[in-house]
Motif scaffolding. Structure first.
Motif, PDB file in Angstrom:
ATOM      1  N   THR A  29       4.143 -45.182  34.554  1.00  0.00           N
ATOM      2  CA  THR A  29       4.311 -46.014  33.363  1.00  0.00           C
ATOM      3  C   THR A  29       3.418 -45.507  32.227  1.00  0.00           C
ATOM      4  O   THR A  29       3.864 -45.398  31.078  1.00  0.00           O
ATOM      5  CB  THR A  29       3.994 -47.488  33.703  1.00  0.00           C
ATOM      6  OG1 THR A  29       4.933 -47.925  34.690  1.00  0.00           O
ATOM      7  CG2 THR A  29       4.090 -48.380  32.484  1.00  0.00           C
TER       8      THR A  29
ATOM      9  N   ASP B  78      11.853 -47.387  32.672  1.00  0.00           N
ATOM     10  CA  ASP B  78      10.825 -47.336  33.717  1.00  0.00           C
ATOM     11  C   ASP B  78      11.358 -47.928  35.013  1.00  0.00           C
ATOM     12  O   ASP B  78      12.036 -48.956  34.997  1.00  0.00           O
ATOM     13  CB  ASP B  78       9.621 -48.168  33.226  1.00  0.00           C
ATOM     14  CG  ASP B  78       8.308 -47.770  33.898  1.00  0.00           C
ATOM     15  OD1 ASP B  78       8.324 -46.877  34.767  1.00  0.00           O
ATOM     16  OD2 ASP B  78       7.269 -48.364  33.534  1.00  0.00           O
ATOM     17  N   ASP B  79      11.032 -47.273  36.119  1.00  0.00           N
ATOM     18  CA  ASP B  79      11.389 -47.766  37.462  1.00  0.00           C
ATOM     19  C   ASP B  79      12.893 -47.872  37.684  1.00  0.00           C
ATOM     20  O   ASP B  79      13.400 -48.926  38.077  1.00  0.00           O
ATOM     21  CB  ASP B  79      10.717 -49.124  37.740  1.00  0.00           C
ATOM     22  CG  ASP B  79       9.214 -48.995  37.922  1.00  0.00           C
ATOM     23  OD1 ASP B  79       8.794 -48.007  38.559  1.00  0.00           O
ATOM     24  OD2 ASP B  79       8.468 -49.860  37.427  1.00  0.00           O
TER      25      ASP B  79
ATOM     26  N   ARG C 137      -4.479 -47.121  40.085  1.00  0.00           N
ATOM     27  CA  ARG C 137      -4.672 -48.507  39.679  1.00  0.00           C
ATOM     28  C   ARG C 137      -5.776 -49.164  40.516  1.00  0.00           C
ATOM     29  O   ARG C 137      -6.617 -49.887  39.998  1.00  0.00           O
ATOM     30  CB  ARG C 137      -3.363 -49.285  39.799  1.00  0.00           C
ATOM     31  CG  ARG C 137      -3.450 -50.679  39.189  1.00  0.00           C
ATOM     32  CD  ARG C 137      -2.138 -51.413  39.270  1.00  0.00           C
ATOM     33  NE  ARG C 137      -1.101 -50.741  38.508  1.00  0.00           N
ATOM     34  CZ  ARG C 137       0.112 -50.461  38.984  1.00  0.00           C
ATOM     35  NH1 ARG C 137       0.426 -50.776  40.209  1.00  0.00           N
ATOM     36  NH2 ARG C 137       0.989 -49.862  38.222  1.00  0.00           N
TER      37      ARG C 137
END
Ligand code: ADP
Ligand code: MG
Length: 340
Positions: free
Chosen positions: A52, A108-109, A207
């Motif tokens: 992302t 995205d995704d 993350r």
């Protein structure tokens, strides 16, 4: 509204071996949107590895260089929702038209589109229109196109037209520089050995790497405690425990062979030398314990043995660890290494 997050810039996207190809393809696309052979550019990789972020960075950079271009970032999930709404409200054509006049479309995704044939169909038409008109499409996905399921063949083949670039797990140096950059931006100082401790222990998800540092800072300021290795250890342990990780048979073989200072080929070899046989049996035992693989599959991956050999190995390890103190220590040590 482009929906872009300016914090997700190239500048903040630290480079390393794990992302060099994807990052530089992203830069190339940002320099010449629609004008490279990377169209679509598909960025794929596991959770929390920067898909992302990188997708935004490309959009942000394009907006900077080409303010007149329309850039839109949208998740595949939101795209799907909008499409469904448009069908309900009888304005499917408006929906299509809206997307067909965009210069740079970032979705995205896209794995979210699996099994959603209506949305795939409309996306196929939008994609073709954009592509034919020299517009840039950027996609992200948690899998490579070859591994995507329940996506129509014609769409998959479009995904493969441009470049698929993988984001891999960052190596130790990259993890350290990501953390240092984050701390610097947040204006927080932290001793190097603590940063390195965190980077050493959280390996598979940027993350979480950032999350651990954030809780470390929060905990220390909340409890007015100094940031120490001990505090770091407690926090890292929580992070590592909360992520259910499936250890792979390859990883087990690596840990066991490292432990006995032999290479994996030796571990798998046909030799009857006792210490090698024992190492192999331990690898089989841990593969049974820590993975969901069948005995047959464990056997075939650890030196092409059959399931009976694996079963025998598991029993031998059980027996030896209750009778032989030295052997029990092996089991405990390796077990610890595998569950860190
Ligand atoms: P994904 O979409 O692949 O799940 P994200 O793009 O949301 O991952 O990244 C997770 C976090 O990690 C974000 O805060 C992002 O800024 C950070 N991150 C990932 N890769 C890098 C990198 N190479 N440099 C700096 N930050 C990164
Ligand atoms: Mg993401």
């Amino acid at each position: 509204e482009s929906q872009l997050n300016p914090n997700y810039s190239f500048e903040n996207f630290l480079e390393g071996d794990s992302n060099r190809l994807a990052r530089s393809a992203g830069l190339a696309v940002a320099n010449k949107p629609g004008g490279t052979s990377f169209n679509p550019l598909l960025i794929f990789g596991g959770v929390g590895l920067g898909k992302t972020h990188l997708a935004h960075a490309i959009g942000v950079d394009i907006k900077d260089k080409y303010p007149e271009k329309t850039v839109l970032y949208i998740s595949a999930e939101k795209f799907t929702q909008q499409y469904i709404d448009s069908v309900k409200k009888n304005n499917r054509n408006d929906f299509i038209h809206f997307y067909q006049i965009i210069d740079v479309l970032i979705i995205d995704d896209v794995q979210f589109l699996s099994g959603k044939s209506g949305t795939q169909d409309v996306f196929f038409h939008i994609f073709n229109h954009l592509h034919q008109n020299g517009k840039q499409v950027i996609l992200t996905s948690d899998k490579a196109p070859v591994d995507m399921q329940d996506i129509e063949q014609r769409l998959l083949s479009r995904f493969k037209w441009g470049l698929s670039a993988e984001l891999q797990n960052p190596d130790f140096e990259t993890r350290v520089s990501i953390l240092k950059n984050k701390l610097y931006r947040d204006g927080v100082e932290m001793p190097d050995d603590i940063i390195e401790f965190v980077a050493k222990n959280i390996k598979t998800n940027v993350r979480e790497l950032e999350g651990a540092i954030i809780s470390l800072i929060a905990q220390s300021s909340f409890n007015k405690k100094e940031i120490t290795i001990d505090l770091a250890r407690q926090i890292v342990e929580k992070f590592v425990k909360n992520t259910k990780r499936e250890v792979s048979i390859d990883y087990i073989q690596k840990v066991v062979s490292d432990y006995f200072q032999m290479d994996i080929d030796t571990l798998q070899s046909k030799t009857r030398k006792r210490h090698i046989v024992q190492a192999r049996q331990l690898a089989m035992f841990f593969a049974k314990k820590f993975t969901k693989a069948s005995l047959a599959s464990i056997g075939s991956q650890i030196g092409k043995r059959d399931h009976a050999t694996v079963l025998h190995a598991c029993k031998t390890v059980d027996n030896l660890s209750s009778t032989d103190k030295q052997f029990r220590k092996y089991v405990e040590d390796i077990s610890k290494k595998l569950s860190v």
